[in-house]
Design a protein around this motif. Structure first.
Motif, mmCIF file in Angstrom:
data_model
loop_
_atom_site.group_PDB
_atom_site.id
_atom_site.type_symbol
_atom_site.label_atom_id
_atom_site.label_comp_id
_atom_site.label_asym_id
_atom_site.label_seq_id
_atom_site.Cartn_x
_atom_site.Cartn_y
_atom_site.Cartn_z
ATOM 1 N N THR A 264 -65.067 -30.306 118.160
ATOM 2 C CA THR A 264 -65.825 -29.982 116.957
ATOM 3 C C THR A 264 -66.669 -31.193 116.565
ATOM 4 O O THR A 264 -66.470 -32.300 117.086
ATOM 5 N N ASP B 74 -66.497 -32.740 113.774
ATOM 6 C CA ASP B 74 -65.538 -33.691 113.170
ATOM 7 C C ASP B 74 -64.850 -34.527 114.244
ATOM 8 O O ASP B 74 -64.739 -35.747 114.134
ATOM 9 N N LYS C 170 -78.266 -32.836 110.005
ATOM 10 C CA LYS C 170 -77.419 -31.656 110.209
ATOM 11 C C LYS C 170 -76.000 -32.094 110.589
ATOM 12 O O LYS C 170 -75.006 -31.530 110.086
ATOM 13 N N TYR D 173 -74.627 -34.953 109.842
ATOM 14 C CA TYR D 173 -74.088 -35.555 108.618
ATOM 15 C C TYR D 173 -73.507 -34.485 107.699
ATOM 16 O O TYR D 173 -72.386 -34.603 107.194
ATOM 17 N N ASN D 174 -74.279 -33.410 107.502
ATOM 18 C CA ASN D 174 -73.836 -32.336 106.609
ATOM 19 C C ASN D 174 -72.588 -31.626 107.146
ATOM 20 O O ASN D 174 -71.649 -31.335 106.398
ATOM 21 N N LEU D 175 -72.574 -31.376 108.454
ATOM 22 C CA LEU D 175 -71.420 -30.710 109.057
ATOM 23 C C LEU D 175 -70.172 -31.592 108.975
ATOM 24 O O LEU D 175 -69.075 -31.097 108.670
ATOM 25 N N TYR D 176 -70.336 -32.895 109.239
ATOM 26 C CA TYR D 176 -69.192 -33.807 109.206
ATOM 27 C C TYR D 176 -68.632 -33.938 107.803
ATOM 28 O O TYR D 176 -67.414 -33.997 107.598
ATOM 29 N N HIS D 177 -69.530 -33.972 106.808
ATOM 30 C CA HIS D 177 -69.081 -34.136 105.410
ATOM 31 C C HIS D 177 -68.891 -32.792 104.706
ATOM 32 O O HIS D 177 -68.652 -32.755 103.499
ATOM 33 N N HIS D 178 -69.016 -31.690 105.484
ATOM 34 C CA HIS D 178 -68.797 -30.336 104.955
ATOM 35 C C HIS D 178 -69.706 -30.070 103.751
ATOM 36 O O HIS D 178 -69.276 -29.549 102.719
ATOM 37 N N ILE D 179 -70.988 -30.405 103.953
ATOM 38 C CA ILE D 179 -72.004 -30.134 102.919
ATOM 39 C C ILE D 179 -72.754 -28.877 103.316
ATOM 40 O O ILE D 179 -73.317 -28.774 104.410
ATOM 41 N N ASP D 180 -72.756 -27.891 102.467
ATOM 42 C CA ASP D 180 -73.441 -26.621 102.752
ATOM 43 C C ASP D 180 -74.954 -26.798 102.642
ATOM 44 O O ASP D 180 -75.446 -27.541 101.816
#
Length: 277
Positions: free
Chosen positions: A236, A238, A268, A270-277
């Motif tokens: 993943t 993460d 993108k 960054y957002n996925l790793y930090h779970h930012i929608d």
């Protein structure tokens, strides 16, 4: 305050002792050494009469402060290990940290290193390498570290006891039986041996072609990407980022590296790793 010298000593062949190392040990007020019996032999060979103080893993807490006091009194100290470079899988780290805190001048005196000596002759990639020192003795902990590290593209250097070489090779074979590994033993000595083969072949050579005697250097080839397959497939975002963080990258660097690996926009990832929608 006087100087703290970190002095490299031979890993086997006494002819590898440098003139500078000899002069430093002769001129220091005290030599702090891992085992006084070993260092006495070295000093006798080079006619060094400097007093010795024992400094090893089991007395380092108390002796660190004793040595700092000596340095603050204006007496110079040369720190040596039994062989090779101090601090490199040997005592000395705590002393250097305290010396820096006290503003004491630290002077490294280069010398031989077993890991790099074996790497030079191994035939394995030497442009990027990771030094692991001694692996844990417990099989489960050892396997966990190797599973993590053997999927890097960095060559791995580690030290191993002759009593655990076979077990460690078996763990490597379990992870990747075709991986090339170098075993180096008796480095710089009369019966020096540096052998590079697949781990399967090395296991078949132990005790016959490769005696289990002397301290071993083990070098593991870095992971090679398979054609049409990337090593991170199945991870993943993460897990991919965390893998790089565990290799001492900062999170920002790890995210950028993952974005490069996957040809994705950094934002993108960054957002996925930090779970930012």
């Amino acid at each position: 305050m006087a100087d703290l010298y970190l002095v490299g000593t031979p890993i086997g062949n006494l002819d590898d002792m440098t003139f500078r190392a000899i002069q430093t040990l002769q001129s220091a007020d005290v030599i702090a050494c891992e085992d006084t019996r070993v260092t006495k032999k070295l000093c006798h060979h080079f006619e060094i009469t400097t007093p010795l103080k024992s400094y090893h893993e089991h007395n380092k807490v108390q002796m660190t402060e004793t040595l700092i006091t000596i340095l603050k009194e204006g007496k110079s100290i040369a720190l040596v290990s039994d062989a090779g470079l101090p601090l490199i899988s040997d005592p000395g780290y705590e002393l250097v940290v305290r010396a820096r805190e006290e503003g004491i001048h630290i002077i490294p005196i280069p010398g031989p290193n077993a890991g790099l000596t074996a790497l030079m002759a191994s035939g394995l990639p030497s442009f990027t390498y990771t030094f692991l020192g001694f692996l844990p003795r417990k099989a489960r902990e050892k396997e966990a570290i190797l599973k993590e590290r053997m999927f890097q593209d960095s060559t791995l250097l580690l030290y191993e006891s002759p009593f655990r070489v076979k077990d460690t090779l078996q763990v490597i074979a379990k992870i990747d039986s075709k991986r090339r590994v170098t075993l180096g033993r008796e480095l710089t000595k009369k019966f020096e041996q540096i052998t590079t083969q697949t781990v399967e072949v090395l296991l078949s050579q132990l005790e016959t072609d490769i005696p289990l005697k002397g301290e071993f250097v083990m070098i593991i080839e870095g992971a090679m990407p398979e054609v049409g397959h990337q090593w991170y497939e199945g991870l993943t975002i993460d897990e991919h980022v965390t893998r790089y963080i565990n290799q001492n990258m900062k999170p920002k660097q790890a995210i950028k590296k993952v974005a490069d690996d996957r040809d994705m926009p950094t934002q993108k990832v960054y957002n996925l790793y930090h779970h930012i929608d």
